[in-house]
Design a protein around this motif. Sequence first.
Motif, short mmCIF file in Angstrom:
data_model
loop_
_atom_site.label_atom_id
_atom_site.label_comp_id
_atom_site.label_asym_id
_atom_site.label_seq_id
_atom_site.Cartn_x
_atom_site.Cartn_y
_atom_site.Cartn_z
N THR A 49 0.80 -1.24 0.00
CA THR A 49 -0.02 -0.03 -0.21
C THR A 49 0.94 1.40 0.06
N LEU A 50 0.54 2.28 -0.48
CA LEU A 50 1.00 3.50 -0.81
C LEU A 50 0.42 4.49 0.41
N PHE A 51 1.28 5.00 1.19
CA PHE A 51 0.85 6.04 2.27
C PHE A 51 1.23 7.38 1.93
N LEU A 52 0.38 8.32 1.34
CA LEU A 52 0.45 9.55 1.06
C LEU A 52 -0.15 10.55 2.05
N GLN A 53 0.58 11.74 1.91
CA GLN A 53 0.45 13.00 2.80
C GLN A 53 -0.75 13.77 2.38
N GLU A 54 -1.71 14.15 3.25
CA GLU A 54 -2.75 14.91 2.84
C GLU A 54 -2.09 16.23 2.34
N ASP A 55 -2.77 16.81 1.30
CA ASP A 55 -2.46 17.92 0.72
C ASP A 55 -0.92 17.94 0.27
N SER A 91 -0.66 16.54 -7.63
CA SER A 91 -0.78 17.10 -6.41
C SER A 91 -2.05 16.47 -5.90
N LEU A 92 -2.25 16.58 -4.76
CA LEU A 92 -3.29 16.02 -3.83
C LEU A 92 -3.88 16.97 -2.92
N PRO A 93 -4.43 17.98 -3.34
CA PRO A 93 -5.38 18.95 -2.57
C PRO A 93 -6.11 18.37 -1.61
N LYS A 94 -6.29 18.78 -0.36
CA LYS A 94 -7.03 18.07 0.68
C LYS A 94 -8.49 18.14 0.27
N ILE A 136 -4.21 7.96 2.20
CA ILE A 136 -3.93 9.41 2.63
C ILE A 136 -4.06 9.71 3.97
N LYS A 137 -2.92 10.32 4.67
CA LYS A 137 -3.18 10.57 5.90
C LYS A 137 -2.40 12.03 6.41
#
Length: 603
Positions: A49-55, A91-94, A136-137
């Motif tokens: 599993t990939l663990f990505l940061q919020e925003d 980009s992963l905008p929250k 996403i965490k």
Amino acid sequence: MNKLFYLLCSLWLLGGCEYPVGENFIERKPLPDNLPFSVDLSAQTDGHTLFLQEDGTLHYSFSADKKRFRKVTFRLGEEKWTSELPHGSISLPKDKFPVGEYTLMSEVVIESGSGSIADQVGAELYQSQVEWPVVIKKEQDLLPILQSRINEEGYLELYWNKPVFSHLKLVSFRLEIEREYEQRNIDIPKTETSYVDKEYVGDAQRYSLWMNLEYEIKDHISWLAGTFKQERAFKFTIPYKDMNGQLVSWVNPCKNHLALRINGGELFIPAEGDTAIWIPYDGFGSRRQYPRIEAQLSPYDSPEQVKYYSYLDLDVLGKQLTNDFYGCFTYHKLTDQVYCFCRDSISSFALPDFQRRETSFIRKDYYSNVLYPSDKSTKIAQVINNYRKEVDIYDANRLKVLRTFSPPENSYVLATNDEHLLFIEDEYNGNFKVDVYNWEGTHVGNFTFPFHGSADYLKVSRTGDFLLAKDWIEGVKVIRLKDYQIASIKNYPRISINDTYWFNPLDNHELYIETEGKIYVKSLEDGTDIRAFNIDADMKINDIDLYTGNILISSYETIKVLSPEGRVLFSTKNYADNLHLINNVLISAGDGYVLNLANYINR
């Protein structure tokens, strides 16, 4: 456990497809079983599993045995990204990707590189589809890539795990250090996994570790490996204080050069190992602007290069009840409370520590310059000077107005302890008129007396037995009163009009006279000296305590409280305005500070 480095995906292309050109489709061809295809992603992973940061941002890089790259498409949730480059970021905008679980899908298209005619015209293409579970965490819930510790020498050390890639090559690291008004960039060899920041002195800084990468020799790219926010490590605290001062301590976990300054004084270096200092209170009142301790922190090897200033506002002597300039204060012995009137309210504060008890709000256009307590009952009189003069009588416990009445206009007011108010007016004929009211609002009498001077040159004894007048022509005179009528008028030619006079509140037959660095106590019967004592030449009487008889004197620099015999009971620096003393409560009406002297006065 999540690995503390980036996901390295090494895949094999298991299938291919003919890519459409215009409206024509080429027949699918079988692919070599050993065609390598790899992906590098900037994500933490547990191997699945990939663990990505919020925003946050996800970096990617694709490689297929140096075959020509045509297109990549990513899908996450409802969003879609397309690029014609083999490496880039999304980009992963929250607001679009809040904390939660997702699936990341990628579709990659590359040229076959077979050399066939179809390959030469770009019609022979391979396609791969890969997907990963994604969580996403929030940043604080992810294991940090970049971490810190204080090393054995006492310096801040940043450290990280060495990254591993499938096709990208690590060239070097770059550590970006940001602090207020300064940014540094440190180049770090690729073999290193730590950096000691000897210039860190204890302030807040943000560290960003970048990886300089090489892609198939021809391209150079930079990926953000991780960030670390170093909170302010140097901190002041006040763990203990008493009536004389305060203990200021500091936490300084890093090796640095520390210098201190107290209240704008000279810089000094604390002894090695010291982590606290005792600071006595530096006076009473607010003219001492921002009493504080200052720390200057520099790198240990460069003490002249101050990197960080830290300040702590120090506690002051007393307590500020209001910041309204020239509020009105009094003390009521029966309730043992201090009362403060400011623009739109009157409040009561209980001794010994001035805890607020009651507050009563009034019309905002009121302006008061006097509050008087009664010795007979739990009442307070407030004389209001507005467009017209008014008197409010308060219940001192509940701060409710019991009655209001209007005295003569343009009058100067004096009060006694038996609930009488004297309103004094200049008749401009060599006489002054005095109207006497009780606190019921009843006019109980009046009298006139010859006087050449100003109403503020008049003083009444607390019991209402004597009225003292500094007459510009006839000199000092004392008017004896009986039932608020003149019983006699006596001149004191041996007493100078240039001196300052106060009734002794404990004995109305005694008069305090302050002149040229000396206080005399004279008898009102015959004007003879009873006792005398010296004071500093620049000090003047501010007040005499109605209940203790203690004498408040001050100069611009010093405040002192004396016993009735002249013994110094209390002394401090003067940063106050409009000083008063009531039942050993020191009041600075000019800035709202009060100090209970009960524990300070030497008995």
